[in-house]
Design an enzyme around this catalytic site. Structure first.
Site, mmCIF file in Angstrom:
data_model
loop_
_atom_site.group_PDB
_atom_site.id
_atom_site.type_symbol
_atom_site.label_atom_id
_atom_site.label_comp_id
_atom_site.label_asym_id
_atom_site.label_seq_id
_atom_site.Cartn_x
_atom_site.Cartn_y
_atom_site.Cartn_z
ATOM 1 N N ASP A 45 0.794 -1.230 0.000
ATOM 2 C CA ASP A 45 0.000 0.000 0.000
ATOM 3 C C ASP A 45 0.824 1.277 0.000
ATOM 4 O O ASP A 45 0.283 2.368 0.193
ATOM 5 C CB ASP A 45 -0.944 -0.002 1.205
ATOM 6 C CG ASP A 45 -2.061 -1.017 1.059
ATOM 7 O OD1 ASP A 45 -2.685 -1.040 -0.027
ATOM 8 O OD2 ASP A 45 -2.300 -1.787 1.995
ATOM 9 N N ASP A 105 -7.198 -4.284 -5.158
ATOM 10 C CA ASP A 105 -6.818 -2.978 -4.625
ATOM 11 C C ASP A 105 -5.427 -2.561 -5.089
ATOM 12 O O ASP A 105 -5.123 -1.363 -5.199
ATOM 13 C CB ASP A 105 -6.811 -2.988 -3.090
ATOM 14 C CG ASP A 105 -7.946 -3.741 -2.451
ATOM 15 O OD1 ASP A 105 -8.380 -4.769 -3.007
ATOM 16 O OD2 ASP A 105 -8.396 -3.336 -1.363
#
Length: 400
Positions: free
Chosen positions: A115, A173
């Site tokens: 991330d 994601d």
């Protein structure tokens, strides 16, 4: 307790489905959304100004829940501030944007999860775009190097998680982290970053999507053969269901890759995902999706405003990249989503909602986490969508 939540969200669902006000000029809607975002975000910034290393995430048990820089959500609030600095040119907001961005400096060395793109590109990326600060550039470049360590040349993808029983999990994601790599490729001239991004996008495109162009959440790969060995939807209603935010990540990710590379296959993928979500029979009238398109409790199940905000931002951009007759329908759909999110059903009144902007997002329904609450990434993509419309329509804050 779950029954009470269900009934509340059911009532909200019916109320918001009936909301339409297409007679109000879209410019008025945009200004209302941005001005409310300014007031809420300034109050949030003031509240946490002296709370070293803290950033807002959500509301838990009626109170503001904060995180540190190592949470995957850490980059969204600084990113909001940079967008609102761009909108207002307010020196106070710029001061806060710098303050909260600086709280993420250590993230540039994170190699433990995927991330880093979310965390750094939303914060330092927007900061560099607006200020050309050389320190920001160095941090972004180091972040791209850190993210690249998670790339596997056999699988041709970036590993998402280091937990669970998967061999090499890749989640949809992860498409959102590729923009940091495409940026780094252009800024440094090192094609390795660009190649990792395109490899990952291609591997995901080949393995994550069903025949209807809905996406699995997680695909695990065999580390020896590089082949997909398991496909699941970890945060969705079931493995074969269409988790709403996952579809939003897919739409946004391939739209972004189409812009970054000019590759028509990414544009076609984005368009097919757009058709899936826009034409889905379970999309509510107000175009703010349920947390999963296939949740068995529909319509008595929570919405996810974050998914609508991500979709709207992506569709605005898709409308400008796509030169076909579909362009107008993407923009029209995004405007309807923005109208709904800027209605009283989703837009918080000033000083309420612990100073978050949007209400009614859902983080991880199956995990009984962040259900029907504000979440920082909903606010970020809502502001981004508003700013994209603001620029597209040639609006000027000083002329309103």
């Amino acid at each position: 307790m779950n029954f009470i939540i269900t009934m509340i969200t059911w009532g909200m669902s019916l109320m918001s489905s009936s909301y339409t006000n297409n007679t109000e000029p879209i410019e008025t809607v945009i200004y209302r959304g941005l001005d409310r975002s300014v007031s809420q975000t300034i109050q949030m910034a003031k509240k946490l100004e002296n709370e070293v290393d803290k950033l807002p995430r959500t509301i838990e048990n009626g109170k503001l829940k904060t995180i540190n820089c190592f949470c995957w959500c850490s980059g969204f609030f600084p990113g909001e501030l940079w967008y609102l600095c761009e909108y207002t040119r307010n020196p106070q907001i710029k001061k806060y944007a710098k303050l909260y961005t600086a709280r993420l400096e250590k993230v540039q060395y994170v190699t433990g999860h995927h991330d880093v793109g979310f965390m750094l590109y939303c914060s330092y990326g927007n900061g560099f775009r607006l200020t050309a600060n050389k320190k920001y550039k160095k941090i972004l470049e180091q972040g791209a190097r850190s993210l690249s360590t998670r790339y596997n040349p056999t699988i041709k993808a970036i590993r998402s998680w280091d937990f669970g029983s998967w061999q090499f999990p890749v989640i949809i994601d992860n498409m959102m982290n590729l923009e940091l790599l495409t940026w780094a490729g252009k800024e440094t001239g090192d094609k390795t970053f660009y190649n990792i991004a395109t490899d990952h996008a291609n591997t995901t495109m080949n393995n994550h999507f069903r025949e209807d162009y809905s996406s699995y959440h997680v695909v695990s790969y065999d580390t020896i053969t590089g082949l997909a060995e398991r496909k699941q939807t970890f945060q969705g209603s079931a493995d074969e269901s269409a988790w709403a935010r996952g579809q939003a990540w897919a739409l946004y990710g391939y739209t972004m890759m189409a812009r970054e590379t000019g590759d028509k296959s990414y544009l076609e993928q984005a368009k097919k995902v757009a058709s899936f979500v826009m034409d889905h029979p379970n999309m509510p009238v107000d175009k703010v999706p349920y947390w999963d398109f296939d949740a068995p409790e529909i319509p008595n199940t929570p919405r996810d405003a974050s998914s609508a905000a991500i979709m709207a931002s992506a569709l605005i951009e898709l409308s400008q990249i796509d030169k076909s007759a579909d362009s107008d329908k993407y923009l029209s759909y995004a405007k309807e989503q923005i109208r709904s999110l800027t209605s009283p059903n989703y837009l918080a009144e000033e000083g309420t909602n612990c100073n978050f902007i949007l209400k009614h997002s859902t983080g991880h329904f199956r995990g009984n986490s962040e259900i029907d609450v504000p979440i920082c990434y909903a606010d970020y993509y809502y502001i981004e969508a508003l700013m994209r419309l603001y620029k597209l329509l040639g609006l000027n804050n000083e002329d309103k």
